[in-house]
Design a protein around this motif. Structure first.
Motif, PDB file in Angstrom:
ATOM      1  N   ALA A 606       0.832  -1.207   0.000  1.00 31.78           N
ATOM      2  CA  ALA A 606       0.000   0.000   0.000  1.00 31.78           C
ATOM      3  C   ALA A 606       0.866   1.256   0.000  1.00 31.78           C
ATOM      4  O   ALA A 606       0.602   2.212  -0.755  1.00 31.78           O
ATOM      5  N   THR A 629      -6.280   2.585   3.096  1.00 25.02           N
ATOM      6  CA  THR A 629      -5.318   1.779   3.857  1.00 25.02           C
ATOM      7  C   THR A 629      -5.643   1.852   5.346  1.00 25.02           C
ATOM      8  O   THR A 629      -5.720   2.943   5.928  1.00 25.02           O
ATOM      9  N   LYS A 632      -2.373   2.480   9.163  1.00 29.57           N
ATOM     10  CA  LYS A 632      -1.277   3.149   8.448  1.00 29.57           C
ATOM     11  C   LYS A 632      -0.027   3.215   9.329  1.00 29.57           C
ATOM     12  O   LYS A 632      -0.111   3.515  10.523  1.00 29.57           O
TER      13      LYS A 632
END
Length: 940
Positions: A606, A629, A632
């Motif tokens: 990601a 996402t 994170k």
């Protein structure tokens, strides 16, 4: 034999018919299977051979008082014979125990085993006691198996308890065929045995024949109870057969049997290992249905499972829903938060744990230490390391390996040496992982002599230590030394494994020696191994790190031709290559590949996607990936903040920084580099000063040369050249080329020759072969009509052999890249492009466009300068894009130098006339033109 004696039908240790057993006529006289007595040709007891001091037997068995005087196996057997003839059923257990002890004392382990088989074969506890006593007298459990084999082949039928213990001994002693023989007897008996014997049988096959055989035996056993299901699940977990474990658990549920808490805990562990989030949720539902949510070990495993599947929110929900918490519960959630970069949450939980009177242990401290080290808070990791010692905890090997990683990242070799001394003083140098971490620390600190000394002094040197040193030499480019180590390793009987070869592959590729890297892959094949996904990923990743991005993509194609599937690390490396080359279409293809292969939730993939889309000119795509996402990491936040910065969204970058801090993620030096870049690209001088001042004050981050360079650029671009000069004079660090380059670029923009010449003087000393510095000064002199200085610099370049690098721009149409160069081969459609460009310029002039001839740094007339402006590569690339890119799609152009003022103005008019979005990525930043405006607001 005249009769087969079924031990499982015994009601007492000494049945009357046992005394009359005789060997069959077909057999030679043998030891009695009853109590280990040697048969003679007559039945006269050998009582005469007893010691004269031994009391005569009586109904009370007072002869035990004289046992201590028996010194030989023969005298014990004489006593044994007398017991057989005179013993009654009272107190026999005590007599047999003493008799066994006496056989052990005189070293007759076989007789002791025979007596025990008859007397106590049905009791697990006494079996354990007997084995312990046997070993204490120097006996071997293998003698028990020999006695069993003799009795078993003599026709004695044993009960399940005896067979269970014997199978466990077979597994321990790796007696493969006796265990198989017992299995065949059980098949003949129709498996009419208890569940513990079935478990022992499956365990035997797992130990001696492998997990596949154990699974096969399990599947063939009828009437599989819960305990047996739990056993096979545990064995599959021990072999790290995660998917098979999940399938066994499903099959158990289909059999309408309940799993015990231990199995549920272990199956949840499997779900975490393989990323089986959906299966883990189903098991969570099973836990709730079975009302097992109060089980602490299960809840702790649920926390771990959700954390490993990047669902820190769900892990926290499980923790918060628990009515009781033990230390493991707190450690699980603290470790999860710390690992995912939620360091503030981790500390908050730590303080709550202390508040609820649960003392943190070494696991708690190691979780915090590891979390800070993993998330780049290296100085905080060192502080935690000191703090845990101050409160009385002695660092473990895990503590040492974590803090050494922080030492490596901070480049603090002296502190690393202090830790090395601590390791030696506390005897931790026996741990191979500590030794390998020390080795790695010295290698990455360029202290090769110390690394070799650690290696040669390691007490438990294994393949990991060899691999670490070989990889270290490879990454340093010392390939001859690495090859010698492989030879020495082989000569010491340690075969190079895939890690050994992959380290060599990675080293060669990082140093740009791709042929040698491919040659190592061929050597892997010739050694009998098969290059795996790590081999190819090492090659691809090495190329990316060495900026051989085109080769990285080529090797990926070759990897696919070899039938090897990419993993998440491969995808991340490929996305980095696409980002560096600004290959949006190829990056989108790899994005699709990551979705098909289930890597989209991988945080590294990601983050690489965010970086790729930002650098390839599709900022909206980067922002979408970022918002989708979950959990994170600091790297994800930094990547997105830098994305805002290069597009000139300074205020948005600051807003995202505030959001990151609210989420409990601690910034690092990279975060502030991104913030200052956003401020300089947006002209936010006040905000830039604020962040620069708060780095040290609020976050204990010392500004690096990158931060000072950003500040000089920020002040200079805003026109504060005097302040930028004073800032350079006050810097605690020696200004490098980036600082002087920032001052030169700002001086050129504001046409300040005084500061430009000062900066150029330093740059020509620091970077005498960087053509960019000469070109900027030539341009500034040309604007100022100082043609003599222009010629002087050109002569200096010629004398030093400095050549102006080729200027180019390119645009991708479908799958083809079209290059436009200031020198060299022209585009095949050059005529049509210029025709279209003339038409555009004509329309642009009607709207007020005036060519900026100051952007032409040649001593020619104005008409010729206007013609030169038309040949600028970015204008040609944009025009070609307008001709060929389908209507409504944006035009994306990549350029290797800064966009000139005239091309920047022209792009505004082109976007307005054609109604198209135009993206230009130059060597510093992105420009996004729409409806006659650029997002940079002319602050570049």
């Amino acid at each position: 034999m005249d009769k087969i004696f079924p031990l499982n039908h015994l009601s007492t240790p000494f049945p009357q018919n046992l005394l009359t057993l005789r060997p069959s006529r077909s057999q030679s006289p043998a030891t009695s299977i009853a109590l280990g007595v040697s048969e003679t040709s007559d039945e006269t007891p050998l009582i005469a051979s007893l010691p004269s001091s031994l009391p005569r037997l009586s109904s009370g068995f007072d002869f035990l008082d004289g046992l201590g005087k028996l010194k030989t196996p023969n005298s014990v057997k004489v006593l044994h014979t007398q017991m057989i003839k005179t013993a009654d059923k009272e107190n026999l257990d005590d007599l047999v125990r003493n008799l066994i002890t006496f056989y052990l004392q005189v070293g007759d382990f076989r007789s002791a085993s025979k007596v025990f088989f008859v007397g106590f074969g049905r009791n697990y506890i006494e079996w354990s006691s007997f084995l312990k006593e046997l070993r204490s007298f120097g006996g071997s459990p293998r003698e028990i198996l020999e006695v069993f084999r003799e009795l078993h082949r003599g026709g004695v039928i044993f009960d399940s308890r005896v067979l269970t213990v014997v199978l466990k001994l077979c597994a321990t002693l790796k007696d493969l065929w006796l265990g198989v023989e017992i299995h065949s007897c059980l098949i003949k008996r129709g498996f009419d045995v208890d569940v513990y014997l079935k478990c022992a049988l499956v365990n035997f096959y797992w130990t001696c024949w492998g997990i596949e055989c154990a699974d096969q035996v399990f599947n063939e056993i009828p009437d599989r109870e819960e305990i047996l299901w739990n056993e096979i699940i545990t064995l599959n977990l021990k072999n790290e057969r995660w998917m098979e474990t999940l399938q066994q658990f499903r099959n158990m549920q289909f059999s309408f049997l309940k799993a015990n808490s231990s199995s549920i805990t272990k199956v949840l562990q499997a779900c975490g290992k393989v990323g089986a989030l959906n299966e883990g949720k189903q098991i969570h539902g099973y836990v709730l249905r079975q009302a097992l949510e109060r089980n602490l070990s299960i809840c702790n495993s649920l926390i771990s499972m959700y954390s490993r599947n990047n669902k820190i929110g769900l892990a926290r929900s499980v923790f918060d829903s628990m009515k009781d918490h033990n230390r493991s519960s707190w450690n699980s959630i603290i470790s999860s938060c710390a690992a995912f970069g939620c360091l503030n949450d981790a500390w908050s939980l730590f303080h709550k744990m202390v508040f609820f009177n649960i003392e943190p242990d070494i696991v708690t401290w190691n979780s915090l230490l590891s979390g800070h080290s993993l998330n780049g808070s290296y100085e905080a990791a060192l502080t935690i390391f000191r703090r845990m010692q101050n409160v009385g905890f002695k660092p473990s090997s895990s503590s040492i390996t974590c803090v050494l990683q922080a030492v490596i990242e901070l480049g603090s070799l002296n502190f690393g040496k202090e830790i090395h001394c601590f390791v030696i003083r506390n005897g931790l140098d026996y741990d191979v992982y500590v030794g390998t971490s020390l080795l790695d620390m010295y290698l990455k600190s360029d202290s090769l002599i110390s690394a070799q000394a650690v290696f040669h002094n390691m007490k438990n040197r294994n393949v990991f230590a060899w691999n670490s040193l070989i990889s270290g030499f490879s990454f340093k480019g010392l390939f001859e030394d690495a090859e010698k180590l492989i030879h020495c390793m082989d000569s010491e009987g340690i075969k190079p494994d895939m890690v050994t070869w992959n380290g060599l592959v990675s080293g060669y590729s990082i140093w740009g020696r791709n042929k040698e890297a491919l040659s190592v892959i061929d050597r892997i094949k010739s050694s009998g191994l098969r290059p795996n996904v790590v081999s190819w990923t090492a090659l691809i990743s090495g190329c990316s790190k060495n900026e051989n991005h085109t080769d990285a993509l080529k090797f990926f194609v070759k990897m696919q031709e070899e039938g090897m599937k990419a993993n998440s690390a491969t995808i991340s490396s490929l996305l980095r290559a696409c980002a560096s080359l600004s290959l949006l279409r190829k990056g989108e293809e790899i994005h699709c590949l990551s979705i098909r292969n289930g890597f989209i939730e991988d945080i590294f993939v990601a983050t690489a996607l965010i970086d790729m889309y930002s650098k390839a000119g599709y900022f909206r795509g980067a922002h979408e990936v970022f918002r989708k996402t979950e959990n994170k990491t600091l790297a994800s936040w930094n990547c997105m903040i830098m994305g805002f910065a290069v597009y000139g969204f300074g205020k948005e970058a600051i807003s995202l920084f505030d959001e990151m801090c609210e989420a409990g993620v601690q910034p690092d030096a990279i975060t502030f580099t991104a913030l200052l870049s956003g401020c300089k690209n947006s002209g936010l001088v006040g905000e830039g000063w604020k962040f620069f001042d708060t780095m040290k004050r609020d976050y204990n981050i010392n500004p690096t040369i990158e931060h000072y360079s950003c500040m000089v650029d920020l002040l200079g671009r805003a026109g504060y050249l005097d302040e930028a000069w004073d800032f350079i004079q006050m810097m605690p660090l020696e200004p490098d080329a980036t600082v002087w380059g920032a001052l030169l670029g700002s001086s050129r923009s504001h046409r300040n020759l005084e500061f430009a010449e000062i900066a150029a003087k330093h740059l020509l000393e620091l970077e005498p072969y960087n053509s960019g510095n000469y070109v900027m000064m030539i341009n500034l002199y040309a604007i100022s009509n100082r043609w003599e200085d222009v010629e002087r610099l050109k002569s200096l370049m010629a004398s030093r052999g400095v050549r102006i690098r080729q200027v180019w721009s390119w645009i991708q149409i479908d799958q083809t890249i079209h290059m436009f160069s200031a020198e060299g081969k022209s585009h095949p459609e050059e005529g049509e492009i210029y025709f279209e460009l003339y038409q555009l310029v004509s329309e642009m002039k009607k709207l007020g466009y005036v060519p900026d001839i100051n952007c032409v740094h040649q001593n020619i007339d104005e008409v010729e300068k206007e013609k030169v402006l038309l040949s600028h590569t970015e204008k040609l690339a944009i025009t070609y894009g307008l001709m060929n890119v389908k209507r409504g799609a944006p035009i994306r152009v990549i350029k290797n130098t800064r966009v000139c003022q005239d091309c920047h103005t022209a792009a505004k008019y082109m976007s307005l006339i054609r109604g198209r979005e135009i993206f230009i990525k130059d060597c510093l930043r992105f420009h996004h033109f729409k409806e006659g405006k650029c997002i940079c607001n002319d602050c570049w």
